[in-house]
Design a protein around this motif. Structure first.
Motif, PDB file in Angstrom:
ATOM      1  N   GLU A  45       0.803  -1.228   0.000  1.00 52.82           N
ATOM      2  CA  GLU A  45       0.000   0.000   0.000  1.00 52.82           C
ATOM      3  C   GLU A  45       0.836   1.279   0.000  1.00 52.82           C
ATOM      4  O   GLU A  45       0.558   2.206  -0.788  1.00 52.82           O
ATOM      5  N   PRO A  46       1.882   1.429   0.861  1.00 50.81           N
ATOM      6  CA  PRO A  46       2.646   2.688   0.847  1.00 50.81           C
ATOM      7  C   PRO A  46       3.359   2.954  -0.480  1.00 50.81           C
ATOM      8  O   PRO A  46       3.688   4.111  -0.778  1.00 50.81           O
ATOM      9  N   PRO A  98       0.291   4.769  -3.197  1.00 54.85           N
ATOM     10  CA  PRO A  98      -0.697   5.525  -2.403  1.00 54.85           C
ATOM     11  C   PRO A  98      -1.851   6.097  -3.210  1.00 54.85           C
ATOM     12  O   PRO A  98      -2.908   6.384  -2.662  1.00 54.85           O
ATOM     13  N   VAL A 112      -6.012   2.133   6.604  1.00 61.43           N
ATOM     14  CA  VAL A 112      -5.094   3.028   5.895  1.00 61.43           C
ATOM     15  C   VAL A 112      -5.714   4.411   5.736  1.00 61.43           C
ATOM     16  O   VAL A 112      -5.059   5.437   5.972  1.00 61.43           O
ATOM     17  N   GLU A 116      -4.309   7.946   7.033  1.00 59.92           N
ATOM     18  CA  GLU A 116      -4.037   9.036   6.095  1.00 59.92           C
ATOM     19  C   GLU A 116      -4.704  10.336   6.542  1.00 59.92           C
ATOM     20  O   GLU A 116      -4.154  11.420   6.369  1.00 59.92           O
ATOM     21  N   TRP A 140       1.459   8.537   8.065  1.00 58.58           N
ATOM     22  CA  TRP A 140       0.321   7.674   7.730  1.00 58.58           C
ATOM     23  C   TRP A 140       0.749   6.239   7.442  1.00 58.58           C
ATOM     24  O   TRP A 140      -0.006   5.295   7.674  1.00 58.58           O
ATOM     25  N   TRP A 141       1.998   6.078   6.956  1.00 61.51           N
ATOM     26  CA  TRP A 141       2.484   4.746   6.565  1.00 61.51           C
ATOM     27  C   TRP A 141       2.624   3.802   7.756  1.00 61.51           C
ATOM     28  O   TRP A 141       2.755   2.584   7.576  1.00 61.51           O
TER      29      TRP A 141
END
Length: 498
Positions: free
Chosen positions: A146-147, A150, A299, A303, A310-311
């Protein structure tokens, strides 16, 4: 003569030969079998680590979709926890009455004989365990990547390959050492609880800021279709799946009569509270339409609130699901190990590594077979597919408690539950099994078909004893080859040798 000699030693108060005792202890240590190395703390982390995997990060969408409203979804999360708690309470009696690894399989075998037990084993082998492990591994891969993406969707092939790497790595760890496997479980359980604690604390801060819009009228848009609500229960119960996993490894649990019920109660109460509070926290920041739109809720939560940090949430979720894969693999291997020991699966699965004292063939089987389910990345479909079969089997296992009360009234029961609890559990299970036939007929039909495939398998490989000599020779050669490749042997008797 040996008996007379021992009697004479005792009565003449001859000095004890400590060297001989030490030699006996050394031989005991060298005996090849699965030894009790799981403490109470390890037991708690096995259960919590197995329950808290991908469910709390994947299931909120499915629960909300079936409920329609925030209020009903929170009630479903709480009821799923209470339902699991009742089941765990019943399993505490069964686990302390029948202290055999294998849990459901062992209880059904004792109650209804080999055929019903084999069907349960077949369901676990073909659907529940490998499918559950694939779901959690896919969630792990999704959040790890995911990171890196984004603003766009993750490449599907990359998610599946990383999930495969996760399964293979943990398969290697579980083959190598029971201590390593339990240590991995401990560490990653702490990580996942820290992630959920961070979400919950942040949720309370949001409530303090006045972010409680969706709690003012929480039952708006509530779903009235009982079929859809039952599917929401399936999604919620998937997140609680794993509360019975310690029963599968009870032979490796220290002092099971005390530690099994303690571990069960501590784990289920903790997980229920954490799940309800985590969902409340989600709704302070992420809107229901966003959750229903397929957002990675944890997530998006991070964020919105953690800025450049956020990661951290995808990392925590990845750690959580990594530990979940390990917990499923660790306990599932013991189920297949017991099945091999009872002759319901290839005998070689009950062999133990001479060097590592782990059920290496069973671990490899579980890990490699799970890779097959990675061909599908539709996690919600997989959850519905697993749930029908799983809760049917667990409900039948709880019914064995009622059966044993009638057929074995004088059996040793360190824990004895009130009969109202297994009756409630069985009635709810019947509802959860019957309703999906009208709401998700395809998934339930496929589940029934897979259960039915166990019948010819049982007849051909278990019931039919006079198999052709060529077939038996092939099996023997395969077992010998496996023993040579993995350096494994059948489990030895758990006793000191003179």
């Amino acid at each position: 003569m040996a008996e007379l000699k021992d009697y004479k030693k005792v009565n003449e108060s001859e000095p004890v030969d400590h060297a001989s005792d030490q030699s006996s202890d050394a031989k005991e240590d060298e005996t090849v079998y699965l030894k009790p190395k799981i403490s109470l703390l390890n037991g708690v982390t096995v259960i919590v680590g197995s329950i808290v995997g991908s469910g709390i990060f994947v299931s909120p969408r499915g629960v909300l979709a079936g409920c329609g409203s925030v209020g009903l979804s929170l009630i479903v999360w709480l009821l799923c926890g209470l339902y699991s708690m009742i089941g765990a309470y019943c399993y505490a009696e069964l686990g302390t009455m029948i202290t055999k690894s294998g849990a459901d399989y062992a209880y059904l075998y004792e109650a209804f004989g080999p055929f019903v037990a084999f069907l349960r084993l077949w369901i676990e082998c073909m659907i529940v365990r490998p499918c559950s492990q694939a779901i959690v591994a896919l969630t792990f891969a999704y959040y790890v990547i995911e990171p890196l993406f984004p603003t766009c969707d993750q490449p599907d092939i990359a998610v599946r390959l990383l999930a495969a790497v996760c399964i293979l790595l943990l398969t290697a760890v579980n083959c190598a050492s029971v201590k390593w496997a339990t240590r991995v479980q401990d560490v990653f359980t702490y990580a996942k609880m820290l992630a959920l604690a961070l979400i919950i604390i942040t949720g309370f801060v949001q409530l303090g800021r006045g972010e409680y819009e969706y709690f003012v009228d929480p039952f708006v848009n509530t779903e009235t279709n009982i079929g859809k609500i039952s599917v929401a229960f399936y999604q919620g119960l998937f997140a609680y799946n794993g509360w019975n996993y310690l029963n599968y490894v009870i032979e490796e649990l220290k002092d099971p009569y005390k530690n099994l019920p303690k571990a069960i109660w501590c784990s289920i109460i903790m997980v229920t509270i954490v799940y309800v509070l985590a969902n409340i926290a989600y709704f302070t920041t992420v809107t229901p339409p966003e959750i229903l739109g397929g957002a990675a809720v944890a997530v998006m939560f991070s964020e919105r609130l953690y800025g450049i940090m956020w990661w951290i949430m995808p990392v925590f979720v990845s750690l959580s699901t990594f530990g979940g894969v390990n917990g499923i693999l660790f306990t599932s291997a013991r189920l297949f190990f017991v099945g091999g020991r009872e002759g319901h699966m290839p005998k070689v699965l009950s062999y133990v590594s001479v060097k590592h004292l782990t059920p290496m063939p069973a671990v490899l089987f579980m890990g490699l077979f799970s890779l097959v389910y990675l061909v599908s990345s539709d996690m919600e479909a997989l959850i519905n597919y697993v749930s029908f079969v799983n809760w049917l089997a667990i409900g039948l296992s709880v019914a064995t408690l009622l059966y044993f009360r009638k057929t074995r009234p004088d059996a040793n029961r360190p824990i004895k539950v009130a009969l109202v609890w297994p009756i409630i559990y069985c009635l709810v299970t019947i509802m959860l099994v019957v309703i999906p036939f009208t709401t998700i007929p395809t998934e339930t039909g496929i589940g029934c078909a897979i259960i039915a495939t166990g019948v010819p398998v049982y007849v051909l490989f278990i019931y039919w004893t006079n198999k052709p000599k060529d077939f038996n020779r092939f099996i023997e050669k395969f077992e010998v080859l496996t023993q040579k490749l993995l350096i494994v042997i059948p489990e030895e008797e758990k006793q000191a040798q003179d």
